[in-house]
Design a protein around this motif. Structure first.
Motif, PDB file in Angstrom:
ATOM      1  N   TYR A 175       0.841  -1.196   0.000  1.00 17.79           N
ATOM      2  CA  TYR A 175       0.000   0.000   0.000  1.00 17.79           C
ATOM      3  C   TYR A 175       0.883   1.254   0.000  1.00 17.79           C
ATOM      4  N   PRO A 176       1.291   1.746  -1.170  1.00 19.36           N
ATOM      5  CA  PRO A 176       2.082   2.976  -1.229  1.00 19.36           C
ATOM      6  C   PRO A 176       1.172   4.192  -1.042  1.00 19.36           C
ATOM      7  N   ILE A 177       0.750   4.418   0.185  1.00 16.70           N
ATOM      8  CA  ILE A 177      -0.243   5.441   0.483  1.00 16.70           C
ATOM      9  C   ILE A 177       0.290   6.827   0.116  1.00 16.70           C
ATOM     10  N   GLY A 178      -0.572   7.607  -0.515  1.00 18.15           N
ATOM     11  CA  GLY A 178      -0.182   8.949  -0.921  1.00 18.15           C
ATOM     12  C   GLY A 178       0.333   9.042  -2.337  1.00 18.15           C
ATOM     13  N   LEU A 179       0.596   7.917  -2.967  1.00 13.34           N
ATOM     14  CA  LEU A 179       1.059   7.929  -4.356  1.00 13.34           C
ATOM     15  C   LEU A 179      -0.115   8.245  -5.275  1.00 13.34           C
ATOM     16  N   THR A 180       0.055   9.276  -6.133  1.00  6.46           N
ATOM     17  CA  THR A 180      -1.021   9.707  -7.020  1.00  6.46           C
ATOM     18  C   THR A 180      -0.646   9.654  -8.501  1.00  6.46           C
ATOM     19  N   ASP A 181       0.626   9.641  -8.806  1.00  8.36           N
ATOM     20  CA  ASP A 181       1.067   9.698 -10.207  1.00  8.36           C
ATOM     21  C   ASP A 181       0.799   8.369 -10.921  1.00  8.36           C
ATOM     22  N   ALA A 182       0.093   8.441 -12.030  1.00  2.70           N
ATOM     23  CA  ALA A 182      -0.309   7.218 -12.741  1.00  2.70           C
ATOM     24  C   ALA A 182       0.892   6.423 -13.231  1.00  2.70           C
ATOM     25  N   ASP A 183       1.918   7.094 -13.741  1.00  2.00           N
ATOM     26  CA  ASP A 183       3.093   6.378 -14.239  1.00  2.00           C
ATOM     27  C   ASP A 183       3.809   5.643 -13.105  1.00  2.00           C
ATOM     28  N   GLU A 184       3.874   6.286 -11.941  1.00  2.00           N
ATOM     29  CA  GLU A 184       4.535   5.641 -10.809  1.00  2.00           C
ATOM     30  C   GLU A 184       3.706   4.471 -10.279  1.00  2.00           C
ATOM     31  N   ILE A 185       2.397   4.635 -10.276  1.00  2.00           N
ATOM     32  CA  ILE A 185       1.539   3.515  -9.863  1.00  2.00           C
ATOM     33  C   ILE A 185       1.756   2.325 -10.782  1.00  2.00           C
ATOM     34  N   ARG A 186       1.757   2.572 -12.072  1.00  2.00           N
ATOM     35  CA  ARG A 186       1.990   1.500 -13.045  1.00  2.00           C
ATOM     36  C   ARG A 186       3.357   0.858 -12.810  1.00  2.00           C
ATOM     37  N   ALA A 187       4.374   1.660 -12.534  1.00  2.00           N
ATOM     38  CA  ALA A 187       5.719   1.122 -12.324  1.00  2.00           C
ATOM     39  C   ALA A 187       5.754   0.211 -11.111  1.00  2.00           C
ATOM     40  N   LEU A 188       5.061   0.592 -10.041  1.00  2.00           N
ATOM     41  CA  LEU A 188       5.035  -0.264  -8.860  1.00  2.00           C
ATOM     42  C   LEU A 188       4.244  -1.541  -9.121  1.00  2.00           C
ATOM     43  N   VAL A 189       3.118  -1.409  -9.801  1.00  2.00           N
ATOM     44  CA  VAL A 189       2.327  -2.598 -10.145  1.00  2.00           C
ATOM     45  C   VAL A 189       3.176  -3.579 -10.951  1.00  2.00           C
ATOM     46  N   ASP A 190       3.909  -3.055 -11.926  1.00  2.00           N
ATOM     47  CA  ASP A 190       4.722  -3.913 -12.792  1.00  2.00           C
ATOM     48  C   ASP A 190       5.954  -4.458 -12.071  1.00  2.00           C
ATOM     49  N   GLY A 191       6.496  -3.655 -11.139  1.00  2.00           N
ATOM     50  CA  GLY A 191       7.774  -4.013 -10.547  1.00  2.00           C
ATOM     51  C   GLY A 191       7.714  -4.829  -9.270  1.00  2.00           C
ATOM     52  N   LEU A 192       6.590  -4.783  -8.579  1.00  2.00           N
ATOM     53  CA  LEU A 192       6.518  -5.456  -7.286  1.00  2.00           C
ATOM     54  C   LEU A 192       6.215  -6.949  -7.397  1.00  2.00           C
ATOM     55  N   GLY A 193       5.428  -7.318  -8.382  1.00  2.00           N
ATOM     56  CA  GLY A 193       5.067  -8.721  -8.517  1.00  2.00           C
ATOM     57  C   GLY A 193       4.062  -9.184  -7.496  1.00  2.00           C
ATOM     58  N   GLY A 194       3.298  -8.248  -6.939  1.00  2.00           N
ATOM     59  CA  GLY A 194       2.258  -8.580  -5.975  1.00  2.00           C
ATOM     60  C   GLY A 194       1.174  -7.521  -6.007  1.00  2.00           C
ATOM     61  N   PRO A 195       0.052  -7.751  -5.342  1.00  2.00           N
ATOM     62  CA  PRO A 195      -1.056  -6.804  -5.364  1.00  2.00           C
ATOM     63  C   PRO A 195      -0.667  -5.434  -4.802  1.00  2.00           C
ATOM     64  N   VAL A 196      -1.213  -4.385  -5.419  1.00  3.34           N
ATOM     65  CA  VAL A 196      -0.946  -3.004  -5.000  1.00  3.34           C
ATOM     66  C   VAL A 196      -2.260  -2.317  -4.644  1.00  3.34           C
ATOM     67  N   ASN A 197      -2.234  -1.617  -3.516  1.00  2.00           N
ATOM     68  CA  ASN A 197      -3.369  -0.856  -2.994  1.00  2.00           C
ATOM     69  C   ASN A 197      -3.091   0.639  -3.216  1.00  2.00           C
ATOM     70  N   VAL A 198      -4.088   1.379  -3.691  1.00  3.09           N
ATOM     71  CA  VAL A 198      -3.961   2.825  -3.876  1.00  3.09           C
ATOM     72  C   VAL A 198      -5.033   3.520  -3.054  1.00  3.09           C
ATOM     73  N   LEU A 199      -4.659   4.650  -2.435  1.00  7.78           N
ATOM     74  CA  LEU A 199      -5.616   5.488  -1.719  1.00  7.78           C
ATOM     75  C   LEU A 199      -6.318   6.394  -2.715  1.00  7.78           C
ATOM     76  N   PHE A 200      -7.656   6.331  -2.732  1.00  6.50           N
ATOM     77  CA  PHE A 200      -8.424   7.223  -3.613  1.00  6.50           C
ATOM     78  C   PHE A 200      -8.718   8.513  -2.868  1.00  6.50           C
ATOM     79  N   ARG A 201      -8.308   9.617  -3.454  1.00  2.00           N
ATOM     80  CA  ARG A 201      -8.538  10.933  -2.886  1.00  2.00           C
ATOM     81  C   ARG A 201      -8.514  11.948  -4.021  1.00  2.00           C
ATOM     82  N   PRO A 202      -8.892  13.203  -3.773  1.00  2.00           N
ATOM     83  CA  PRO A 202      -8.845  14.200  -4.841  1.00  2.00           C
ATOM     84  C   PRO A 202      -7.469  14.261  -5.495  1.00  2.00           C
ATOM     85  N   GLY A 203      -7.467  14.286  -6.807  1.00  2.00           N
ATOM     86  CA  GLY A 203      -6.219  14.316  -7.554  1.00  2.00           C
ATOM     87  C   GLY A 203      -5.786  12.974  -8.094  1.00  2.00           C
TER      88      GLY A 203
END
Length: 246
Positions: A175-203
């Motif tokens: 859970y990389p809480i506070g991460l909002t950048d779409a490219d960085e989210i994709r990079a973590l999803v691709d690089g971690l090899g496990g499920p990723v949790n994102v916090l939904f908030r404005p932005g």
């Protein structure tokens, strides 16, 4: 709740078809989430703390937090995952025991220290997570927070290193809480090899777009409680002014 409930919750973490968790703060909000059709219920520590009269940051006495979690569990027939910050100072085995006693089958665990926000050494956090896993067996779905994006400017490499260590230690989701950048989210999803949790908030990009990035879990944190409080305050302002709040 049982190990079967934990397995059910674990199976809901599907990259590209994420588990959406509108975090709750009491039994009534938990029942509302269930009635709306969501397959699982998650508590939010900040919201629960404020309802109980405390601030976030492990200022809630552990007994009160566990009792609040237990009330949520009793109120619904869905798997419940609980936000327990960094464990309220409990040893890993006691934390797992007390969580399981509430009926919860999942938990969030943070990797920064309450109060000052200092990041915990990744080796120390990985060991902590491994001990919780050993004590709980498969009975808890562990969502390991990476707090770098809340605390300071983080690099992708740091986040990936922490996330990989936590998955190796037995975490089910990162859970990389506070991460909002779409490219960085994709990079973590691709690089971690496990499920990723994102916090939904404005932005943050929309739910569908997050699914398209391969996210497996979407949380709302204290956002819904804050919105509810803001609405309540607006009603009270109308009443105080002698107007019909409805």
């Amino acid at each position: 709740m049982t190990t079967d409930d934990a397995s059910e919750l674990r199976a809901l973490h599907v990259p590209g078809d994420p588990l959406v968790l509108p975090n709750v703060w009491d039994a009534a909000s938990a029942r509302a989430v269930q009635a709306a059709g969501f397959p699982a219920v998650a508590t939010g520590s900040a919201a629960v703390a404020r309802v109980l009269g405390y601030e976030d940051g492990e200022r809630t006495p552990v007994g009160e937090m566990m009792a609040a979690i237990a009330r949520v569990v009793r109120a619904v027939d869905r798997p419940v995952t609980a936000d327990v910050e960094r464990g309220y100072g409990l040893k890993p085995a006691e934390l797992a025991e007390r969580l399981l006693a509430t009926g919860a089958v999942g938990c969030n665990l943070e990797d920064s220290r309450p109060g000052g926000g200092e990041m915990v050494d990744p080796d120390e956090q990985a060991a902590f997570l491994a001990e919780v896993r050993a004590a709980a067996g498969d009975g808890l779905v562990i969502n390991a927070r990476v707090d770098l994006y809340l605390r300071r400017r983080a690099t992708r490499e740091e986040a990936l290193e922490r996330g990989r260590r936590y998955l190796e230690a037995g975490a089910d989701c990162v859970y990389p809480i506070g991460l909002t950048d779409a490219d960085e989210i994709r990079a973590l999803v691709d690089g971690l090899g496990g499920p990723v949790n994102v916090l939904f908030r404005p932005g943050v990009i929309g739910l569908g777009a997050l699914a398209g990035l391969g996210v497996a879990r979407i949380s709302f944190g204290s956002g819904l409680h804050q919105a509810s409080q803001t609405y309540t305050e607006s009603l009270l302002t109308e009443i105080h002014a002698g107007r019909d709040p409805f």
